[in-house]
Every structure is written in structure tokens, then in C-alpha cells.
Write a protein that holds these residues in place. Sequence first.
Motif, mmCIF file in Angstrom:
data_model
loop_
_atom_site.group_PDB
_atom_site.id
_atom_site.type_symbol
_atom_site.label_atom_id
_atom_site.label_comp_id
_atom_site.label_asym_id
_atom_site.label_seq_id
_atom_site.Cartn_x
_atom_site.Cartn_y
_atom_site.Cartn_z
ATOM 1 N N SER A 117 0.743 -1.337 -0.211
ATOM 2 C CA SER A 117 0.244 0.090 -0.278
ATOM 3 C C SER A 117 0.622 1.126 -0.071
ATOM 4 O O SER A 117 1.952 1.724 0.736
ATOM 5 C CB SER A 117 -1.011 0.251 0.826
ATOM 6 O OG SER A 117 0.197 -0.034 2.241
ATOM 7 N N ASP A 118 0.239 2.240 -0.407
ATOM 8 C CA ASP A 118 1.797 4.080 -0.485
ATOM 9 C C ASP A 118 1.326 4.042 1.318
ATOM 10 O O ASP A 118 2.739 4.687 0.991
ATOM 11 C CB ASP A 118 0.417 4.309 -1.240
ATOM 12 C CG ASP A 118 0.271 4.140 -2.708
ATOM 13 O OD1 ASP A 118 1.155 4.281 -3.695
ATOM 14 O OD2 ASP A 118 -0.351 4.616 -3.168
ATOM 15 N N ARG A 119 1.028 3.503 2.257
ATOM 16 C CA ARG A 119 0.580 3.902 2.899
ATOM 17 C C ARG A 119 1.903 3.341 3.786
ATOM 18 O O ARG A 119 2.779 3.800 3.982
ATOM 19 C CB ARG A 119 -0.270 3.340 4.021
ATOM 20 C CG ARG A 119 -0.295 3.929 5.338
ATOM 21 C CD ARG A 119 -1.349 3.112 6.134
ATOM 22 N NE ARG A 119 -2.640 4.408 6.701
ATOM 23 C CZ ARG A 119 -3.546 4.079 5.668
ATOM 24 N NH1 ARG A 119 -4.113 3.261 5.051
ATOM 25 N NH2 ARG A 119 -4.173 5.179 5.514
ATOM 26 N N ASP A 131 0.545 -5.928 3.896
ATOM 27 C CA ASP A 131 -1.160 -4.211 3.937
ATOM 28 C C ASP A 131 -1.441 -4.364 2.426
ATOM 29 O O ASP A 131 -2.219 -3.023 1.906
ATOM 30 C CB ASP A 131 -0.325 -2.543 4.131
ATOM 31 C CG ASP A 131 -1.923 -1.776 4.568
ATOM 32 O OD1 ASP A 131 -3.026 -2.123 5.227
ATOM 33 O OD2 ASP A 131 -1.870 -0.366 4.140
ATOM 34 N N ARG A 167 -5.124 -2.727 1.464
ATOM 35 C CA ARG A 167 -5.234 -1.246 1.787
ATOM 36 C C ARG A 167 -4.322 -0.760 -0.322
ATOM 37 O O ARG A 167 -4.170 0.391 0.247
ATOM 38 C CB ARG A 167 -5.384 -0.765 3.065
ATOM 39 C CG ARG A 167 -6.096 -1.064 4.015
ATOM 40 C CD ARG A 167 -5.681 0.025 5.273
ATOM 41 N NE ARG A 167 -5.062 0.156 5.653
ATOM 42 C CZ ARG A 167 -3.907 0.127 6.913
ATOM 43 N NH1 ARG A 167 -5.071 0.953 7.239
ATOM 44 N NH2 ARG A 167 -2.738 0.271 7.372
ATOM 45 N N ALA A 168 -4.106 -1.945 -0.583
ATOM 46 C CA ALA A 168 -3.292 -1.666 -1.712
ATOM 47 C C ALA A 168 -3.979 -0.770 -2.315
ATOM 48 O O ALA A 168 -5.197 -1.491 -3.358
ATOM 49 C CB ALA A 168 -2.122 -2.763 -1.877
ATOM 50 N N ASP A 169 -3.205 -0.414 -3.854
ATOM 51 C CA ASP A 169 -3.741 -0.011 -5.183
ATOM 52 C C ASP A 169 -3.596 -1.509 -5.885
ATOM 53 O O ASP A 169 -3.435 -2.059 -6.322
ATOM 54 C CB ASP A 169 -3.689 1.788 -5.830
ATOM 55 C CG ASP A 169 -3.925 0.859 -7.334
ATOM 56 O OD1 ASP A 169 -5.175 1.269 -7.699
ATOM 57 O OD2 ASP A 169 -2.683 0.688 -8.388
ATOM 58 N N LEU A 229 -0.899 -3.836 -6.440
ATOM 59 C CA LEU A 229 -0.626 -4.630 -5.769
ATOM 60 C C LEU A 229 -0.014 -6.391 -6.641
ATOM 61 O O LEU A 229 0.589 -6.905 -6.825
ATOM 62 C CB LEU A 229 -1.079 -5.353 -5.590
ATOM 63 C CG LEU A 229 -1.898 -6.219 -4.320
ATOM 64 C CD1 LEU A 229 -0.361 -6.903 -3.419
ATOM 65 C CD2 LEU A 229 -2.681 -7.407 -3.532
#
Length: 500
Positions: free
Chosen positions: A101-103, A140, A143-145, A149
Motif C-alpha cells: 500500500s502507498d501508506r 497491507d 489497502r493497496a491499489d 499490488l
Amino acid sequence: MDGDRTVRLLDTTLRDGEQAPGVSLSPDEKVDVARALDRAGVAVVEAGSACTGAGEREAISRVTDLDLDARVTSFCRGLRDDVDLALDCDVDGVHLVVPASDRHVEGKVGTTREEVLETTADLVAYAKAHDLWVEVIGEDGSRADLDYLEAVMETALDAGADRACFADTVGHAGPERTHEAVARLAELGPVSAHTHDDLGLGVTNALAAVSAGADLVHCTVNGLGERAGNVALEEVAIALAHVYGVETVALEELYDLAQLVSRSTGVPLAPNKAVVGENAFTHESGIHTDGTLKDDRMYEPYPPETVGRERRLALGKHAGRAGVRAALAEHGVDADDDELAEIAARVTELGDRGRRVTDADLLAIAEDVTGDDRERTVDLLGLTATSGGPVPTASVRLSVAGEERVASGTGSGPVDAAVSAVREALGSAADADLESYHVDAVSGGTDAVVTVEVTMHRDDRSVTVARSEADITRASVQAMVDALDRLVDPDREVPAPADD
């Protein structure tokens, strides 16, 4: 879901499970759990994170030395050094964890999407060059694009990874999102699922992942893990087998495995825990007990023996005559219809007062109602216990079939010492297994009382006794003596303990 599907389980109790607050396993405990997992037929055992430290690497090496049928692996961060440390432990494979995820890409690792792709390809190639089985986990991932992913996992598989893993790292996803993500990854190659239970959806998401094409499910025994834990191995195994006809492990090993992990970690099983909780196959309600006695399957989805359990009929405020009759029969007690009605009424009355009705309670009621009083074979006359010195000691005075016996013992604490003294006094008559020991309640104030409940088993009989005293040592010993008194055959002589 096709029952002919091949689905395997990866157990991460020794890594992700150990990350639960307060849980720390010694190398010996890890070895015991790994052996039990192998007996159950778990396909992959994640033995730990080699990067954690020397103690962890010793434990992982101990597991790899067992020559298990299961593949033994180590968790690795996105670093070559982690792979090298895993190689030093002689593992069969590694789980390379990269941000998805970008987070995590930007906020945690401080890198870019492009750099993650480059690092992933490099790490996979490096691990494969050292003959390791490689699984790449997109941390994660839920919650990834999904386009990104998919790009990460395609890069990993193209570089030689054996499989990709969809990770619901924080238990964020629902089954629809899980199914969508796993279905896309399954188009690329073999895919695994790693789900957590923060929303109570761990099993649901694992099943959604399998339905979408996953053929390996990450789980932990008893659902241990960070926060609300990982998906529970025993729940995934029985759900796949019972609902979909998909066999993963030897189901009859599940209860013993759960008990071992509970003892090793110090994390007790909730009574209402699915599959392995104390109440999972326990019936108290009169309607349910009566139905179960008529048909084992009446109020159970599958036989308890399937998962290494036994059915129990408990007595309490909801007990009916059928349950009371069955419980009395287990102890060889006969009662006519009028006596049975009175016994059942007293059991209900005792349950109404908030008491769990133990075997000893039931038998005492039955003896009073039927007038068939029994003489005690074993009785506690006196107890002295000290724990002020370097070694806790205790002495007991018992009446055994009318003969007074005195014995002493030592132990890790006053209760242990007193129990040793009782066993010394009774000799072979004390050859009963202590199945459970539970401090049930402690009242407050100056008149505090502790209630100790024990369950003991001998030959084909078991008995549960509860005793309440102001002193936990006396309550424990009295409960054990009462249980042994019920288990000892009064028609047989109780031999004196052998001389050393």
C-alpha cells in the motif's frame, strides 16, 4: 468451492502468533509446537524471524534440525541480510515481505513504487539463487491499489518466486475485497492468503480467498497474533472440511494442538471458542441434552471425535431429567422416577444460585435423596504448608479406609508441595490424572474466600470437584482429596505407599 481442491495450511504460530502481547516461546517450546504441527500435517511451518536475534535463530535452527515433513521457513524483511540470516538457520524457504500500500511504501519505508518493484525482483533472484522456496507477501495488500499490488506480485513471480501472498495485514478487508484481490493474483500464479481477525472476519476472508483461487492459507493455532490475532488454524481446517469437503490437516489432532499451544504460551482458551473451547461440545440445556442423548447429531454440526474431543453433559440451572439421569448413570447411580425428579429439582436450585454443579455436588444430592449414603474412603484430617524457606514443604494427615496416614512433600510452591504429600500418602491409589485446575472465584474483603475446581481422571472415570476455603492451598488439597475419594474403589484395599 470444489471439494477436490488441494488447499494447504501454513502455520505462523511460531512467528506471527508469538508477536501477540506477552507471548514468548523458548526454543524447547518451539520444537514441541513444531512437532505437533507436523503430526497434524501442516504443510508449512514458519519457525520465526531470523533477523530478530541470536536466540530466535537458535530456535529456528532447532526446528530445521527436526527433519520435519513440513517445509520450514523464516520471515524476512526486504533486505538481503535477512535472507542471509535465514540461510544460516538452514531453512527450506523464506517469506519476503515488501510494502504494497502507498501508506507502507511512502509512510513506513520511505521509498517509491518503482523502487519497491526493483527491490522485489532483486530479493527474489537472490533467494532463489540460494535454492530457497520463496513466497512474496505484499504487506497491507488489502489497502493497496490493486493494479499496483498486481504489478508487485507479477514482478515477484517473473523473478522466480514460488508464490504470491495477499495479506490483510490489519484485518481491514471484507470478503468481497478479498475475493477480488485474490482472484486477480491467482491469474498470475500460485497465491496464498494471510488474514487477521480485527473485524471478526478472519475465517470469512480466508474462505473467500480459497474460493477465489488461493491454495495456501496462513493461520495460527488458537488464532494467536497481534491485536485481535490471526485467523485460527482449527477454524479454517474444520470449515473447509465440514462445509466444503476440502481436507487440509489431520482434524483429530486439533484439540491436542490447541491445548499444547495454550499451555506453552500461557494464553487460555475462551470457553466458547469454536472447535477447541471447553463449551464447544458441552450441553446443559434440558432440551439440548435430551435431544443429544436421542441423536448425537441433534445439536452438533459434527461429532466431537472429529477434532479429538469428547462430548460433555453439564449440569446447571437449565438441566433437565434426561441430563441428570445420564450424569448419574456415568457414576453408576440408580434412581427411580420420583427420586430423579427431586434430584433434578435440587440441581436446578443449585444452578439458580449461580453455582456450576460439579460431579461431587450431584452425587452428594443423589446420596441425600436416595438415602444411599456412602462412607468416605479418603478424608483430609490435617494440613500444614510452609513456603518461607528455599523449598516449599507440606505435610498432610489423611484417613485412608479408616487408617491414619501422614506424609510430607516438597514442590515449586505450597500447593504443589501439598499435592505431592497427598500422592505420597496414597501411593498407587493417587494414580489419577489431574485434567484441569481452576481458581474459580475470589471474594473480596476481610473474609475473602477462594474457590478451586479440579477435574481428575482415573481409568474410564472422571470427576469434577469444587471446594471453597479461605486458603488456596487448603482449597486445592481438599478438592483433590474429594476427587480421589470419588475415584478410589471402596471395595478394594488401598495399599500403603511403597518404602523407598
